[in-house]
Design a protein around this motif. Structure first.
Motif, PDB file in Angstrom:
ATOM      1  N   GLY A 119       0.819  -1.216   0.000  1.00  0.00           N
ATOM      2  CA  GLY A 119       0.000   0.000   0.000  1.00  0.00           C
ATOM      3  C   GLY A 119       0.846   1.256   0.000  1.00  0.00           C
ATOM      4  O   GLY A 119       1.939   1.272   0.570  1.00  0.00           O
ATOM      5  N   ALA A 120       0.340   2.306  -0.649  1.00  0.00           N
ATOM      6  CA  ALA A 120       1.054   3.592  -0.620  1.00  0.00           C
ATOM      7  C   ALA A 120       0.059   4.745  -0.704  1.00  0.00           C
ATOM      8  O   ALA A 120      -0.955   4.648  -1.398  1.00  0.00           O
ATOM      9  CB  ALA A 120       2.058   3.687  -1.772  1.00  0.00           C
ATOM     10  N   PHE A 134      -1.866  11.703   5.142  1.00  0.00           N
ATOM     11  CA  PHE A 134      -0.917  10.585   4.981  1.00  0.00           C
ATOM     12  C   PHE A 134      -1.178   9.525   6.069  1.00  0.00           C
ATOM     13  O   PHE A 134      -1.253   8.326   5.778  1.00  0.00           O
ATOM     14  CB  PHE A 134       0.496  11.167   5.093  1.00  0.00           C
ATOM     15  CG  PHE A 134       1.617  10.184   4.991  1.00  0.00           C
ATOM     16  CD1 PHE A 134       1.927   9.578   3.785  1.00  0.00           C
ATOM     17  CD2 PHE A 134       2.408   9.890   6.100  1.00  0.00           C
ATOM     18  CE1 PHE A 134       2.999   8.681   3.689  1.00  0.00           C
ATOM     19  CE2 PHE A 134       3.470   9.001   6.011  1.00  0.00           C
ATOM     20  CZ  PHE A 134       3.762   8.389   4.807  1.00  0.00           C
ATOM     21  N   SER A 135      -1.368   9.973   7.296  1.00  0.00           N
ATOM     22  CA  SER A 135      -1.642   9.035   8.402  1.00  0.00           C
ATOM     23  C   SER A 135      -2.978   8.335   8.207  1.00  0.00           C
ATOM     24  O   SER A 135      -3.070   7.118   8.373  1.00  0.00           O
ATOM     25  CB  SER A 135      -1.672   9.769   9.748  1.00  0.00           C
ATOM     26  OG  SER A 135      -0.437  10.350  10.009  1.00  0.00           O
ATOM     27  N   SER A 136      -4.014   9.090   7.853  1.00  0.00           N
ATOM     28  CA  SER A 136      -5.349   8.489   7.679  1.00  0.00           C
ATOM     29  C   SER A 136      -5.293   7.342   6.677  1.00  0.00           C
ATOM     30  O   SER A 136      -5.887   6.284   6.891  1.00  0.00           O
ATOM     31  CB  SER A 136      -6.351   9.526   7.161  1.00  0.00           C
ATOM     32  OG  SER A 136      -6.583  10.506   8.126  1.00  0.00           O
ATOM     33  N   ILE A 137      -4.567   7.551   5.584  1.00  0.00           N
ATOM     34  CA  ILE A 137      -4.477   6.501   4.558  1.00  0.00           C
ATOM     35  C   ILE A 137      -3.650   5.325   5.078  1.00  0.00           C
ATOM     36  O   ILE A 137      -4.003   4.160   4.889  1.00  0.00           O
ATOM     37  CB  ILE A 137      -3.899   7.090   3.237  1.00  0.00           C
ATOM     38  CG1 ILE A 137      -4.870   8.125   2.659  1.00  0.00           C
ATOM     39  CG2 ILE A 137      -3.645   5.970   2.227  1.00  0.00           C
ATOM     40  CD1 ILE A 137      -4.349   8.897   1.460  1.00  0.00           C
ATOM     41  N   ASN A 138      -2.564   5.642   5.767  1.00  0.00           N
ATOM     42  CA  ASN A 138      -1.721   4.548   6.274  1.00  0.00           C
ATOM     43  C   ASN A 138      -2.401   3.729   7.368  1.00  0.00           C
ATOM     44  O   ASN A 138      -2.140   2.534   7.499  1.00  0.00           O
ATOM     45  CB  ASN A 138      -0.368   5.087   6.750  1.00  0.00           C
ATOM     46  CG  ASN A 138       0.563   5.317   5.574  1.00  0.00           C
ATOM     47  OD1 ASN A 138       0.728   4.437   4.727  1.00  0.00           O
ATOM     48  ND2 ASN A 138       1.160   6.496   5.495  1.00  0.00           N
ATOM     49  N   TYR A 139      -3.290   4.354   8.139  1.00  0.00           N
ATOM     50  CA  TYR A 139      -4.052   3.567   9.136  1.00  0.00           C
ATOM     51  C   TYR A 139      -4.820   2.452   8.430  1.00  0.00           C
ATOM     52  O   TYR A 139      -4.932   1.336   8.930  1.00  0.00           O
ATOM     53  CB  TYR A 139      -5.042   4.455   9.911  1.00  0.00           C
ATOM     54  CG  TYR A 139      -4.399   5.389  10.902  1.00  0.00           C
ATOM     55  CD1 TYR A 139      -3.440   4.943  11.802  1.00  0.00           C
ATOM     56  CD2 TYR A 139      -4.767   6.729  10.960  1.00  0.00           C
ATOM     57  CE1 TYR A 139      -2.850   5.810  12.714  1.00  0.00           C
ATOM     58  CE2 TYR A 139      -4.184   7.596  11.869  1.00  0.00           C
ATOM     59  CZ  TYR A 139      -3.231   7.136  12.736  1.00  0.00           C
ATOM     60  OH  TYR A 139      -2.652   7.995  13.628  1.00  0.00           O
ATOM     61  N   ILE A 147       1.633  -4.151   3.508  1.00  0.00           N
ATOM     62  CA  ILE A 147       3.051  -3.804   3.635  1.00  0.00           C
ATOM     63  C   ILE A 147       3.254  -2.446   2.964  1.00  0.00           C
ATOM     64  O   ILE A 147       2.825  -2.257   1.818  1.00  0.00           O
ATOM     65  CB  ILE A 147       3.947  -4.863   2.933  1.00  0.00           C
ATOM     66  CG1 ILE A 147       3.475  -6.292   3.239  1.00  0.00           C
ATOM     67  CG2 ILE A 147       5.409  -4.657   3.271  1.00  0.00           C
ATOM     68  CD1 ILE A 147       3.696  -6.770   4.629  1.00  0.00           C
ATOM     69  N   VAL A 148       3.896  -1.534   3.672  1.00  0.00           N
ATOM     70  CA  VAL A 148       3.974  -0.145   3.202  1.00  0.00           C
ATOM     71  C   VAL A 148       5.440   0.292   2.994  1.00  0.00           C
ATOM     72  O   VAL A 148       6.212   0.307   3.949  1.00  0.00           O
ATOM     73  CB  VAL A 148       3.281   0.795   4.218  1.00  0.00           C
ATOM     74  CG1 VAL A 148       3.400   2.255   3.797  1.00  0.00           C
ATOM     75  CG2 VAL A 148       1.808   0.408   4.384  1.00  0.00           C
TER      76      VAL A 148
END
Ligand SMILES: Cc1cc2nc3c(=O)[nH]c(=O)nc-3n(C[C@H](O)[C@H](O)[C@H](O)COP(=O)(O)O)c2cc1C
Length: 210
Positions: A119-120, A134-139, A147-148
């Protein structure tokens, strides 16, 4: 190998699109198939919290009157998922939020169906709030056991009017490094997957259990 990129910007050919294209360009250079899917202008609603998906467990949202299930199908068949969003009041756009909430719940009640996909996040911003986006998407990626890959900075580009991000050399560099790292990771994971399958076949042959 395929990467599906969802673009939650409301503006065609806006800054999110430009940034996304830099990431996708690097993936394409490495021979990875990409699809850039624009959510703008298409119908996508928020989660109704009916929890029917938890009853059905068929990898679909029970509310089928918009594009959400088409998005889920694209996510399921891809090896990598990119979510791109402009910064709207320090958070993701409405379309990306709808995708996160509904695809996230369906994935959760179906045994983390995006597990180990790569994911990115890609974020466009005028001035402030991008790291929160950026955080909202990475959550979303992390709770799905995805895997990011990282980059040389958090994945954001700065610009207000359409095209302004072309002047953000550091942001463009960040997107290119992200694309390179994502391609590298996808290839490593594919190699690892292949190795696991070969090892499994060898073990079954040894046991005479072919
Ligand atoms: C509704 C709305 C809210 C916005 N909120 C913010 C914000 O919180 N912080 C910011 O720096 N820019 C904000 N912006 C500006 C956009 O993030 C910026 O113009 C971005 O480059 C737009 O990307 P796009 O061209 O892909 O649409 C906002 C724009 C809109 C339309």
């Amino acid at each position: 190998m395929k990467v599906i990129a969802f673009n939650g910007s409301s503006r065609k050919n806006g800054n999110t699109t430009i940034l996304m294209n830099y990431v996708l360009g690097e993936l394409q250079k490495e021979g990875i198939e990409t699809e850039h899917f624009l959510l703008a202008g298409k119908e996508i609603h928020g989660c109704r919290a009916c929890y029917q998906c938890a009853q059905n467990r068929d990898q679909r949202c029970a509310v089928g009157n918009d594009i959400l299930n088409e998005c889920i199908e694209k996510m399921l068949e891809a090896d990598g998922i990119i979510l791109g969003s402009p910064t709207y009041f320090a958070d993701v756009s409405t379309e990306i939020k709808a995708l996160i909430d509904r695809a996230g719940l369906v994935a959760n009640v179906n045994g983390d169906m995006f597990k180990r996909k790569v994911g990115a996040a890609v974020v466009a911003v005028r001035r402030a709030g991008a790291v929160h986006v950026f955080s909202s998407i990475n959550y979303f990626f992390f709770i799905n056991q995805m895997i990011v890959p990282g980059s040389s900075y958090w994945n954001l580009g700065v610009g207000h009017d359409k095209g302004d991000v072309e002047n953000d050399a550091e942001g463009i560099g960040t997107m290119k490094a992200l694309g390179e790292n994502m391609a590298w990771l996808l290839k490593k994971l594919q190699g690892e997957d292949h190795l696991l399958r070969v090892t499994d076949s060898v073990q079954r042959i040894r046991k005479g259990n072919v």
